[in-house]
Design an enzyme around this catalytic site. Sequence first.
Site, PDB file in Angstrom:
ATOM      1  N   GLU A   6      -6.601  -7.055  -5.937  1.00 53.13           N
ATOM      2  CA  GLU A   6      -7.063  -6.349  -4.742  1.00 53.13           C
ATOM      3  C   GLU A   6      -7.846  -5.113  -5.180  1.00 53.13           C
ATOM      4  O   GLU A   6      -7.368  -4.384  -6.039  1.00 53.13           O
ATOM      5  CB  GLU A   6      -5.895  -5.921  -3.863  1.00 53.13           C
ATOM      6  CG  GLU A   6      -6.383  -5.341  -2.551  1.00 53.13           C
ATOM      7  CD  GLU A   6      -5.248  -4.916  -1.604  1.00 53.13           C
ATOM      8  OE1 GLU A   6      -4.070  -5.092  -1.956  1.00 53.13           O
ATOM      9  OE2 GLU A   6      -5.561  -4.396  -0.548  1.00 53.13           O
ATOM     10  N   GLY A  54       0.272   2.221  -7.138  1.00 57.95           N
ATOM     11  CA  GLY A  54       1.732   2.190  -7.220  1.00 57.95           C
ATOM     12  C   GLY A  54       2.259   0.790  -7.480  1.00 57.95           C
ATOM     13  O   GLY A  54       3.105   0.586  -8.346  1.00 57.95           O
ATOM     14  N   ALA A  55       1.744  -0.179  -6.737  1.00 55.81           N
ATOM     15  CA  ALA A  55       2.244  -1.545  -6.861  1.00 55.81           C
ATOM     16  C   ALA A  55       1.343  -2.480  -6.080  1.00 55.81           C
ATOM     17  O   ALA A  55       0.466  -2.019  -5.343  1.00 55.81           O
ATOM     18  CB  ALA A  55       3.664  -1.634  -6.304  1.00 55.81           C
ATOM     19  N   MET A  56       1.574  -3.778  -6.253  1.00 59.67           N
ATOM     20  CA  MET A  56       0.713  -4.758  -5.589  1.00 59.67           C
ATOM     21  C   MET A  56       1.536  -5.937  -5.092  1.00 59.67           C
ATOM     22  O   MET A  56       2.347  -6.501  -5.824  1.00 59.67           O
ATOM     23  CB  MET A  56      -0.370  -5.211  -6.580  1.00 59.67           C
ATOM     24  CG  MET A  56      -1.296  -6.268  -6.049  1.00 59.67           C
ATOM     25  SD  MET A  56      -2.290  -5.662  -4.637  1.00 59.67           S
ATOM     26  CE  MET A  56      -2.491  -7.180  -3.720  1.00 59.67           C
ATOM     27  N   ASN A 108       1.166  -9.110  -4.538  1.00 64.28           N
ATOM     28  CA  ASN A 108       0.803 -10.508  -4.813  1.00 64.28           C
ATOM     29  C   ASN A 108       1.898 -11.469  -4.335  1.00 64.28           C
ATOM     30  O   ASN A 108       3.074 -11.220  -4.548  1.00 64.28           O
ATOM     31  CB  ASN A 108       0.628 -10.713  -6.320  1.00 64.28           C
ATOM     32  CG  ASN A 108      -0.146  -9.591  -6.958  1.00 64.28           C
ATOM     33  OD1 ASN A 108      -1.279  -9.347  -6.587  1.00 64.28           O
ATOM     34  ND2 ASN A 108       0.489  -8.875  -7.879  1.00 64.28           N
ATOM     35  N   HIS A 112       7.878  -1.443   0.732  1.00 63.03           N
ATOM     36  CA  HIS A 112       6.483  -1.569   1.185  1.00 63.03           C
ATOM     37  C   HIS A 112       5.888  -2.908   0.721  1.00 63.03           C
ATOM     38  O   HIS A 112       5.339  -3.665   1.528  1.00 63.03           O
ATOM     39  CB  HIS A 112       5.666  -0.391   0.641  1.00 63.03           C
ATOM     40  CG  HIS A 112       4.218  -0.416   1.021  1.00 63.03           C
ATOM     41  ND1 HIS A 112       3.723   0.268   2.105  1.00 63.03           N
ATOM     42  CD2 HIS A 112       3.157  -1.057   0.470  1.00 63.03           C
ATOM     43  CE1 HIS A 112       2.411   0.050   2.193  1.00 63.03           C
ATOM     44  NE2 HIS A 112       2.042  -0.748   1.206  1.00 63.03           N
ATOM     45  N   GLU A 113       6.032  -3.185  -0.573  1.00 58.96           N
ATOM     46  CA  GLU A 113       5.429  -4.425  -1.091  1.00 58.96           C
ATOM     47  C   GLU A 113       6.133  -5.640  -0.498  1.00 58.96           C
ATOM     48  O   GLU A 113       5.494  -6.641  -0.186  1.00 58.96           O
ATOM     49  CB  GLU A 113       5.474  -4.463  -2.620  1.00 58.96           C
ATOM     50  CG  GLU A 113       4.838  -3.257  -3.312  1.00 58.96           C
ATOM     51  CD  GLU A 113       3.450  -2.888  -2.824  1.00 58.96           C
ATOM     52  OE1 GLU A 113       2.709  -3.786  -2.400  1.00 58.96           O
ATOM     53  OE2 GLU A 113       3.117  -1.683  -2.840  1.00 58.96           O
ATOM     54  N   HIS A 132       4.898  -6.355   2.969  1.00 56.56           N
ATOM     55  CA  HIS A 132       3.561  -6.962   2.981  1.00 56.56           C
ATOM     56  C   HIS A 132       3.627  -8.489   3.050  1.00 56.56           C
ATOM     57  O   HIS A 132       2.647  -9.124   3.421  1.00 56.56           O
ATOM     58  CB  HIS A 132       2.792  -6.588   1.713  1.00 56.56           C
ATOM     59  CG  HIS A 132       1.922  -5.369   1.841  1.00 56.56           C
ATOM     60  ND1 HIS A 132       1.121  -5.127   2.930  1.00 56.56           N
ATOM     61  CD2 HIS A 132       1.698  -4.330   0.983  1.00 56.56           C
ATOM     62  CE1 HIS A 132       0.451  -3.982   2.742  1.00 56.56           C
ATOM     63  NE2 HIS A 132       0.785  -3.481   1.571  1.00 56.56           N
ATOM     64  N   GLU A 170      -2.233  -2.062   5.749  1.00 57.38           N
ATOM     65  CA  GLU A 170      -1.670  -0.866   5.110  1.00 57.38           C
ATOM     66  C   GLU A 170      -1.040   0.101   6.115  1.00 57.38           C
ATOM     67  O   GLU A 170       0.053   0.600   5.899  1.00 57.38           O
ATOM     68  CB  GLU A 170      -2.719  -0.172   4.247  1.00 57.38           C
ATOM     69  CG  GLU A 170      -3.221  -1.015   3.068  1.00 57.38           C
ATOM     70  CD  GLU A 170      -2.110  -1.546   2.170  1.00 57.38           C
ATOM     71  OE1 GLU A 170      -0.957  -1.079   2.272  1.00 57.38           O
ATOM     72  OE2 GLU A 170      -2.394  -2.462   1.360  1.00 57.38           O
TER      73      GLU A 170
HETATM   74  N1  B3K Z   1      -2.230  -3.329  -1.626  1.00 60.60           N
HETATM   75  C1  B3K Z   1      -2.131  -2.544  -2.833  1.00 60.60           C
HETATM   76  C2  B3K Z   1      -3.374  -1.761  -3.064  1.00 60.60           C
HETATM   77  C3  B3K Z   1      -4.158  -2.179  -4.233  1.00 60.60           C
HETATM   78  C4  B3K Z   1      -5.518  -1.529  -4.223  1.00 60.60           C
HETATM   79  C5  B3K Z   1      -6.197  -1.566  -5.487  1.00 60.60           C
HETATM   80  N2  B3K Z   1      -7.531  -1.018  -5.458  1.00 60.60           N
HETATM   81  C6  B3K Z   1      -0.977  -1.633  -2.824  1.00 60.60           C
HETATM   82  C7  B3K Z   1      -0.286  -1.491  -1.530  1.00 60.60           C
HETATM   83  O1  B3K Z   1      -0.759  -0.837  -0.630  1.00 60.60           O
HETATM   84  O2  B3K Z   1       0.742  -2.074  -1.357  1.00 60.60           O
HETATM   85 ZN    ZN Z   2       0.258  -1.610   0.929  1.00 61.91          ZN
END
Ligand code: B3K
Ligand code: ZN
Length: 880
Positions: free
Chosen positions: A131, A271-273, A275, A307-308, A311, A330
């Site tokens: 992302e 911070g984190a992603m 996926n 948070h992750e 998502h 977000e």
């Molecule tokens: N969705 C990721 C954001 C990554 C962006 C990188 N450019 C983190 C988050 O908001 O959970």
């Molecule tokens: Zn996020």
Amino acid sequence: MTDLSSQAPQPQAIYLKDYQVPAWTVESTDLHFELGEEKTTVTSLLKLQRNPLCQQQSPVLVLHGHNSLELLSIQLNGNDLLSYQRDDEQLSITDVPDSIELRTVVQIEPQNNTALEGLYKSDGMFCTQCEAEGFRRITFYPDRPDVMAVFSTTIVADKVRYPVLLSNGNPVEQGETDDGRHFVRWEDPFPKPAYLFALVAGDLAHIEDSFITMSGREVKLQIFAESKDLDKLQYAMESLQKSMRWDEEVYGREYDLDIYMIVAVDFFNMGAMENKGLNIFNTSCVLAHPQTTTDAGFQRVEGVVAHEYFHNWSGNRVTCRDWFQLSLKEGFTVFRDAEFSADMNSRTVKRVEDVTLLRTAQFAEDAGPMAHPIRPASFIEISNFYTLTVYEKGAEVVRMIHTLLGPELFRKGSDLYFERHDGQAVTTDDFVQAMEDASGRDLGQFRLWYSQAGTPVLDVTDNYDSETGRYALHVQQRCPATPEATEKSPFHIPLALGLLDEAGDDLPLAEGQTTRVLDLTKAQQSFVFENLPCRPVPSLLRGFSAPVRVNYPYSIEQLQFLIAHDSDGFNRWDAAQTLMTDVMEALVEDCQAGRELVLEPALVTAVQAVLSNDTLDPAMVACTLKLPTEAYLAERAEVVDVDAIHTVREFVRTSLAVQLKEPFQAVYDANCQSESYSPDAASIARRSLKSLALNYLMATQDAQVLSQVQQQFAEADNMTDQLAALAAVVHSPSEQLGQQLLDQFYHRWMNESLVVNQWLTVQASSPQPGALQRVLALLEHEAFDMRNPNRVRALLGGFCGQNPTAFHAADGSGYRFLAEQVIVLNALNPQIASRLLTPLTRWRKYDAARQLLMKEALQQILDSGELSKDVFEVVSKSLA
Ligand code: B3K
Ligand code: ZN
């Protein structure tokens, strides 16, 4: 205006209004990775179909592809393709039938990828960050969030170096290859955009647990890290389980795959992603251990894990149509994680922390050259829009919908949104529509929050007629000009308020309620309350019901009254902040006029009253007595006087400490706990109260306090207490002792990367003279690594963002230093370079001499050669 004409081809903006549905859809994406030390080969097999919904049919198939991809071969429906076009960003193939299989083979060099986007190496392990537009650095692809496909991924790698091979979904096959390597094949049944793709390969240890979902399915939970960090994963696991339960209970959302993995990596831009099924985390947001992690660190882990996880529904199952819609996932997800943290800990403290961040940093962003609506209308580089506005203000906008609808209708709206759009890529408007359809409320005017930038200001006055008992509140709203528009239409603002009677009790408002939400929709509005027995004191914007500034001419007595009586905990805190801010702003004027500084006695009385009231929640006492930061005062100032603000804040801190030494000492003593560390809300409150008291006491420069702080440093069994002691000394004039503690601290923790970050920040943010020299020396320290974003944030971010007096040194040395570092980072990691620049973008807020120096620094960056889109966008918009 700045002359940008010397810059060879300038990056172009793209616009929301130009959105078009994708010309091609992808049915399936099959990836094969051969991971190597020199070269990594990626073979991709895509089943592509022309999209009948696309109006502008073209014979050309265009795929995104970064110029770092070395293309080895392309086959279309099994035949080698020799004719195609390629430029820096795309691959175009002409005369393509409506339904094809496209096989491409590319080579990449993850070990040389310092941008940390796409596939890269972090401390010897392979990992990804896709992302927003990182996937195009892995292979050729329609890399946009509205193209969703099912993915299967085969990873082949050396068995010894990379025993663990992970990707999204479920592992379906594994084995060895003839040449002694091994492979794992993963299949993800949920169609997803490429930005949610992930791959990890490394020598990783893990902990494992499980979760039984509301429908009785068992989900395997695994958290991976380097083996040395295995003892720091338990808190993240518990946080994950709590998040999963909370999302079922509060939103009715169940997890979908049979496995959920989190991997901790040290080199990470954010911070984190989130996926799908395989979150990748910055170590700073997943590792937690009492000895090495502060209370704030524990809370960050809990919040980011949540948070992750959240998502998975707000982001993955329902994703964004395009990146202009980023706040769709977000803003909503930040709102969800804030409510989760509020439920797990102290609700009011969480709100105070979030609002403080918003009012200090988001308001500043909204008043600067990069200001944008939560749904921007254009951008040059999307990475520049992962902002406090999109995230935090976006969450406030969702919170306002929650306030306007009430919890039941909001839940009905979110159910409808998830049900209606499951598996789709949608817009913020679809979200608002679902809320409208479920509730029957008209959110037409409310939608302006998505398209207008800027922080609205409410000017409130009132009058009371003692004969009739009629009380009228007059509210005017205005919104300053921002880059996208000078004139703004009035916003729909929910203004929650209460009215306090003479005894400090809430007067009953509509339907016996004590808090009423007024709908502000016009530029000027009056609200009348009948039959009030006395002139009330209004408690405005309770719980911070909207992201606005409120001006009301409170007297000191009224503020003291609210601090003592307001039934809304947030507003009690806010009244104290307003009192402190008013006092300090008046002192800044005195300072500028060369008048002697004298502390307002009412502030001493108010602080004393809070300190000695043992019926108060310790967490709130700590928040309430924290002086507004220099950054907050700077944000509020018309023209920032860095030195006067610093002098005044130190004066207030010292005066309060001297006058209230005994109560502060009593609070310190009472909160020195002997029980073992626990990151629960009550223990955190005690530690923060203790740190607060220490911070005041240090201002007295009393020998006894110094020995106390040394003792705290030496005996602390947790990082919160130890770091508080370290910072207290290093930020005080006791230079020699400070150095001694810094050395001890480093030698004890040099192998704990996250602690070393804290060690760097404490030094970089110290207001004591010589900060720039210290930072320059630390750039050469063995612990520093410019390629590691956590290190850069700790040292350079600590100096430029948390050390106003040094960064804004009148000779411009801080600005020149930042410009030089940004130029270095621009070539290594554009995202980090661009973020670091933020303090320079605020040049309009400073005096003429500093403005000139700040602009020179920006110009120095602009003139430095070829800039990344990231840095170019911020610098050029700042100078425009
Ligand atoms: N969705 C990721 C954001 C990554 C962006 C990188 N450019 C983190 C988050 O908001 O959970
Ligand atoms: Zn996020």
